[in-house]
Design a protein around this motif. Sequence first.
Motif, short mmCIF file in Angstrom:
data_model
loop_
_atom_site.label_atom_id
_atom_site.label_comp_id
_atom_site.label_asym_id
_atom_site.label_seq_id
_atom_site.Cartn_x
_atom_site.Cartn_y
_atom_site.Cartn_z
N ILE A 49 37.53 43.43 9.80
CA ILE A 49 37.71 44.57 10.88
C ILE A 49 39.06 45.14 10.92
O ILE A 49 40.13 44.34 10.52
CB ILE A 49 37.47 44.14 12.15
CG1 ILE A 49 38.48 42.85 12.61
CG2 ILE A 49 35.93 43.69 12.24
CD1 ILE A 49 38.07 42.43 14.03
N LEU A 50 39.26 46.19 11.05
CA LEU A 50 40.58 46.89 10.93
C LEU A 50 41.00 46.86 12.37
O LEU A 50 40.33 47.39 13.49
CB LEU A 50 40.48 48.48 10.64
CG LEU A 50 41.93 48.99 10.36
CD1 LEU A 50 42.64 48.16 9.07
CD2 LEU A 50 41.64 50.55 10.21
N LEU A 51 42.32 46.35 12.50
CA LEU A 51 42.67 46.23 14.01
C LEU A 51 44.07 47.41 14.20
O LEU A 51 44.58 47.39 13.20
CB LEU A 51 43.38 45.03 14.26
CG LEU A 51 42.29 43.87 14.32
CD1 LEU A 51 42.87 42.37 14.30
CD2 LEU A 51 41.67 43.87 15.77
N LEU A 52 44.10 47.98 15.11
CA LEU A 52 45.22 48.67 15.55
C LEU A 52 45.93 48.56 16.82
O LEU A 52 45.09 48.28 17.87
CB LEU A 52 44.71 50.31 15.58
CG LEU A 52 45.34 51.36 16.16
CD1 LEU A 52 46.90 51.67 14.89
CD2 LEU A 52 44.94 52.77 16.45
N LEU A 53 47.28 48.28 16.56
CA LEU A 53 48.07 47.92 17.70
C LEU A 53 49.24 48.99 17.99
O LEU A 53 50.23 49.01 17.24
CB LEU A 53 48.74 46.64 17.51
CG LEU A 53 49.61 46.23 18.81
CD1 LEU A 53 48.93 46.01 19.92
CD2 LEU A 53 50.05 44.73 18.30
N PRO A 54 48.94 49.87 18.94
CA PRO A 54 50.03 50.85 19.46
C PRO A 54 50.96 50.07 20.03
O PRO A 54 50.50 49.22 21.26
CB PRO A 54 49.39 51.80 20.16
CG PRO A 54 47.93 51.63 19.90
CD PRO A 54 47.77 50.26 19.75
N LEU A 55 52.16 50.04 19.80
CA LEU A 55 53.39 49.28 20.61
C LEU A 55 53.29 49.72 22.16
O LEU A 55 53.56 49.11 23.07
CB LEU A 55 54.79 49.52 20.10
CG LEU A 55 55.16 48.45 19.18
CD1 LEU A 55 54.22 48.00 18.09
CD2 LEU A 55 56.62 48.59 18.99
N SER A 56 52.96 51.12 22.35
CA SER A 56 52.53 51.37 23.90
C SER A 56 51.69 50.60 24.46
O SER A 56 51.72 50.38 25.73
CB SER A 56 52.20 52.92 23.94
OG SER A 56 50.91 53.09 23.24
N ARG A 57 50.53 49.73 23.83
CA ARG A 57 49.77 48.96 24.57
C ARG A 57 49.92 47.38 24.28
O ARG A 57 49.60 46.80 24.96
CB ARG A 57 48.36 49.01 23.88
CG ARG A 57 47.75 50.23 24.27
CD ARG A 57 46.34 50.31 23.49
NE ARG A 57 45.61 49.36 23.47
CZ ARG A 57 44.61 48.86 24.36
NH1 ARG A 57 44.40 49.63 25.37
NH2 ARG A 57 43.84 47.73 24.38
N PHE A 58 51.23 47.32 23.77
CA PHE A 58 51.76 45.76 23.68
C PHE A 58 51.86 45.03 24.70
O PHE A 58 52.62 45.52 25.66
CB PHE A 58 52.90 45.86 22.75
CG PHE A 58 53.28 44.48 22.20
CD1 PHE A 58 52.50 43.60 21.91
CD2 PHE A 58 54.52 44.20 21.82
CE1 PHE A 58 52.67 42.40 21.27
CE2 PHE A 58 54.97 43.11 21.18
CZ PHE A 58 54.10 41.90 21.08
N ASN A 59 51.06 44.09 25.06
CA ASN A 59 51.25 43.43 26.23
C ASN A 59 52.52 42.89 26.83
O ASN A 59 53.06 42.36 25.94
CB ASN A 59 50.00 42.05 26.20
CG ASN A 59 49.88 41.39 27.32
OD1 ASN A 59 50.81 40.56 27.76
ND2 ASN A 59 48.66 41.28 27.97
N ALA A 60 52.71 43.01 27.96
CA ALA A 60 54.25 42.80 28.48
C ALA A 60 54.37 41.36 28.33
O ALA A 60 55.57 40.96 28.05
CB ALA A 60 54.44 43.28 29.71
N ARG A 61 53.58 40.51 28.54
CA ARG A 61 53.71 39.11 28.38
C ARG A 61 54.01 38.70 27.09
O ARG A 61 54.84 37.86 26.75
CB ARG A 61 52.47 38.47 28.87
CG ARG A 61 52.83 36.69 28.82
CD ARG A 61 51.63 36.28 29.56
NE ARG A 61 50.29 36.41 28.77
CZ ARG A 61 49.79 35.93 28.15
NH1 ARG A 61 50.20 34.90 27.55
NH2 ARG A 61 48.41 36.32 27.49
N TYR A 62 53.36 39.34 25.98
CA TYR A 62 53.51 38.91 24.57
C TYR A 62 55.08 39.46 24.10
O TYR A 62 55.60 38.83 23.53
CB TYR A 62 52.42 39.65 23.78
CG TYR A 62 51.13 38.70 23.65
CD1 TYR A 62 50.41 38.41 24.63
CD2 TYR A 62 50.82 38.37 22.37
CE1 TYR A 62 49.40 37.63 24.60
CE2 TYR A 62 49.74 37.33 22.19
CZ TYR A 62 48.94 37.02 23.36
OH TYR A 62 48.00 36.12 23.21
#
Length: 254
Positions: free
Chosen positions: A232-245
Amino acid sequence: MEPQFLQHSSRTSNKPGYRLAFARSEEDIRATQRLRYQVFAEELGARLRCRIPGHDSDLYDPFCEHLVVRAGASHDIVGTYRVLSPAAARQVGAYYSEGEFDMSCLENLRPQMVEVGRSCIHRDHRSGAVITMLWGGLADYMVRHGYEYLIGCASIGMADGGHNAANLFRQLSPTQIAPIDYRVQPHNRLPFERLANGLPAFMPPLIKGYLRAGAWVCGEPAWDPDFNTADILLLLPLSRFNARYARHFVKGTT
């Protein structure tokens, strides 16, 4: 959020016995390729087209930066991620993931889109410390260079004939699926409708980590016959980066 940037070359971790760095020599890269071969071919049974016997290598390696974790006094490389920057993707002509997916819908993201892949950890070092360090290095790299999007193929083993992979895709929540504008199309589509049997799916820890961090799954899985995996192709926008992570992986966040 104001991160305190890590050194790009290397640093001493607070995890005893491990050190994070970017590969700086041809021998370092060869060591990452040997580790990848051990994990992908010898351990997982992938059919690799090896240019050098005992090494997992392809045309993308010379264009990538190779993030590595070394262990103990031996300095052996026990974990790795390879990183393809937007400029390097232009040089090589494509992202690796484009071999599996039509990614034309992501065209506008390319100037800010980093691809990661070929992640693996030696079987004797899978306690969690090594992947935590690798993720920290990736987070630092993204923030330091001002990139906004992280992409990569994530694999689900198909030793069971693909039933778990199909169930996993079917059981994703709507919030874990990318908006329609970011939906890619697999070149070699996994027939998940036929393979799904309704049993609870096991989600690989790496995929679980990406989703918890805020990543989206960009559409239907592809079948990779060489690795016998559903990808599967995953896309992580840094604007969505979970604050806890973010607090966990990037030093000095507030």
